[in-house]
Design a protein around this motif. Structure first.
Motif, mmCIF file in Angstrom:
data_model
loop_
_atom_site.group_PDB
_atom_site.id
_atom_site.type_symbol
_atom_site.label_atom_id
_atom_site.label_comp_id
_atom_site.label_asym_id
_atom_site.label_seq_id
_atom_site.Cartn_x
_atom_site.Cartn_y
_atom_site.Cartn_z
ATOM 1 N N VAL A 266 5.866 3.152 -0.370
ATOM 2 C CA VAL A 266 6.825 3.935 0.421
ATOM 3 C C VAL A 266 6.003 4.847 1.331
ATOM 4 N N ASP B 212 3.688 1.929 10.161
ATOM 5 C CA ASP B 212 4.803 0.987 10.182
ATOM 6 C C ASP B 212 4.982 0.378 11.563
ATOM 7 N N LYS C 31 5.635 -5.706 5.331
ATOM 8 C CA LYS C 31 6.909 -6.118 4.723
ATOM 9 C C LYS C 31 6.814 -7.543 4.190
ATOM 10 N N TYR D 61 8.495 -2.629 -0.025
ATOM 11 C CA TYR D 61 7.881 -1.918 1.093
ATOM 12 C C TYR D 61 8.968 -1.144 1.824
ATOM 13 N N SER D 62 8.704 0.128 2.090
ATOM 14 C CA SER D 62 9.670 0.961 2.809
ATOM 15 C C SER D 62 8.944 2.107 3.487
ATOM 16 N N SER E 38 9.672 6.164 4.264
ATOM 17 C CA SER E 38 10.491 7.181 3.604
ATOM 18 C C SER E 38 11.428 7.884 4.580
ATOM 19 N N SER F 98 13.183 9.333 -1.318
ATOM 20 C CA SER F 98 13.034 7.919 -0.980
ATOM 21 C C SER F 98 12.167 7.197 -2.007
ATOM 22 N N ALA G 296 13.362 4.110 -4.429
ATOM 23 C CA ALA G 296 12.636 2.837 -4.393
ATOM 24 C C ALA G 296 12.256 2.387 -5.800
ATOM 25 N N THR H 164 15.408 0.535 -0.395
ATOM 26 C CA THR H 164 14.566 0.916 0.731
ATOM 27 C C THR H 164 15.307 1.909 1.628
ATOM 28 N N THR H 165 14.549 2.722 2.336
ATOM 29 C CA THR H 165 15.127 3.660 3.304
ATOM 30 C C THR H 165 15.070 3.088 4.712
ATOM 31 N N VAL I 115 13.066 -0.305 6.827
ATOM 32 C CA VAL I 115 12.123 -1.421 6.951
ATOM 33 C C VAL I 115 12.333 -2.067 8.313
#
Length: 428
Positions: free
Chosen positions: A128, A135, A143, A153-154, A156, A324, A328, A334-335, A337
């Motif tokens: 996270v 990202d 991801k 995978y995320s 936050s 977050s 998770a 997830t928050t 992606v």
């Protein structure tokens, strides 16, 4: 309830154990917040500067003998089992620890975020990130790797993209049509900002001058809104976005559709606004099709009826990121992606004339800034993604104000972030 679940884990002596990269201003703040969250424990702090990592833990009230500098997996595991905290320079060591449930990166560095996430995924750990730059640069690849490895995978919440994603979900659930999503910029935009021009304000705020300049020159905003775009499918209205002055009273009119007198060319665009009344917040301007609901929203002072703007007036960055992380781990939720297809990217723009042998410095520095555009436009221009710019060597002259391309630089092809980006660009 998440709070009750965490309290139960605390009572059982079974906290969610987190390893985090980064002991700078962001990372030390995350360490401070984690010390107050029930049922969660920042067990490992990873940073090249072990003294900074130690200081971050000491500032939370831990004693010096509660902190162990670890260079081996067994040593680190023994320390955690004894209730101590671990500091290390080795992200791969942290990723191998059986006691760790989830890893995060609390830096603005795509390279650090890529190293942390990749190590975590390779060793079966959830990720996270509190690092939207990573990202934007390699999130799609991370991801995919996470999915292939059967881990999560995320990105936050806390930073604007995560908070904005939650607000988009809110309006979508209510059946409203998002027209424009975005953020209120915290300071006036000055694309020419450097550490020198912001030195005084950075000192007053006890912030790094490069970091402060990355806010002022727009680089941070470009990363944030690109992250949001790639998670929602919303596109920038133009290169660099528009960034009009707006208040809570005027934003709905400004971001209605062009056919109704606003700036939005079509539903589903991303932008930002300037002005103190919306600074630090996130917003979603929507079109309301139901006459009754439109009248009710107008009565409730959420808009002008046909259009309404939902506004969250703050984002709390690393302070709310533990929520977050808990979602998770406990709920596999997830928050934010990225979508499978890229929507936007951040171009690298020269701040001054650059010559062969020059080396690009860092976000908010003297040599480059970021500018958001559609992913297609960035590819067509062969633009170097800004996330790969720090440390790149210039090999061809680049004029001030020009787009820096892949062909203009030499990258460190051994770095994880470059390898992942090369792989990501091959994804179909």
């Amino acid at each position: 309830m998440l709070y009750q679940e965490l309290k139960q884990r605390a009572a059982a002596g079974n906290p969610i154990r987190v390893a985090a990269s980064g002991a700078g201003w962001m990372g030390s703040g995350f360490a401070a917040q984690m010390a107050h969250v029930p049922g969660m424990e920042l067990s490992v702090l990873i940073d090249p500067d072990l003294e900074a990592a130690c200081d971050a833990f000491l500032a939370t009230g831990l004693a010096k003998n509660d902190i162990v500098e670890a260079t081996a997996v067994g040593q680190a595991m023994d320390a955690i089992c004894q209730g101590k905290r671990v500091i290390t320079t080795n992200v791969n060591l942290a990723a191998q620890l059986e006691a760790i449930d989830v890893m995060t990166d609390v830096t603005p560095s795509p390279a650090s975020g890529a190293d942390t996430a990749y190590a975590a995924i390779q060793h079966g750990k959830d990720v996270v990130l509190i690092n939207i730059e990573a990202d934007v640069t390699v999130g799609r690849m991370l991801k995919k790797l996470a999915a292939d490895a059967g881990v999560l995978y995320s990105v936050s919440s806390g930073d604007e993209p995560g908070c904005l994603m939650e607000l988009v979900e809110y309006v979508n659930l209510l059946g409203f049509e998002p027209i424009v999503i975005g953020k209120g910029k915290n300071n006036p935009l000055n694309p020419a900002a450097t550490p020198d021009t912001v030195a005084e304000s950075a000192k007053k705020a006890n912030k790094d001058a490069y970091q402060t300049a990355s806010y002022v020159d727009g680089s941070k905003t470009m990363f944030e809104m690109t992250c949001a775009a790639n998670a929602t499918g919303c596109v920038p209205m133009q290169r660099g976005m528009v960034g009009p002055e707006a208040t809570q009273e005027t934003i709905t009119e400004i971001f209605s559709l062009k056919e109704d007198g606003g700036l939005a060319p079509h539903p589903g665009v991303v932008d930002f606004v300037q002005g103190s009344s919306m600074a630090g917040g996130v917003f979603v301007t929507v079109r309301v099709q139901d006459d009754r609901i439109a009248d009710d929203l107008k009565y409730l002072k959420v808009g002008n009826g046909r259009y309404s703007t939902f506004f969250r007036p703050y984002h709390l960055w690393f302070i709310e990121a533990p929520i977050s992380i808990a979602k998770a781990v406990l709920h596999r939720q997830t928050t934010l992606v990225p979508l499978d297809e890229p929507v936007a990217d951040v171009l690298t723009i020269a701040k001054r004339d650059l010559n062969p042998g020059d080396r690009l410095d860092d976000f908010g520095g003297y040599t480059f800034r970021g500018l958001m555009d559609t992913a297609t436009a960035v590819v067509n221009e062969n633009g170097l993604p800004e996330g790969l710019a720090p440390g790149a060597e210039i090999i061809r002259p680049v004029a001030s104000g020009s787009v820096i391309t892949w062909d203009d630089v030499r990258l460190d092809e051994t770095s994880t972030v470059v390898k992942l980006r090369r792989q990501q660009d091959q994804l179909k």
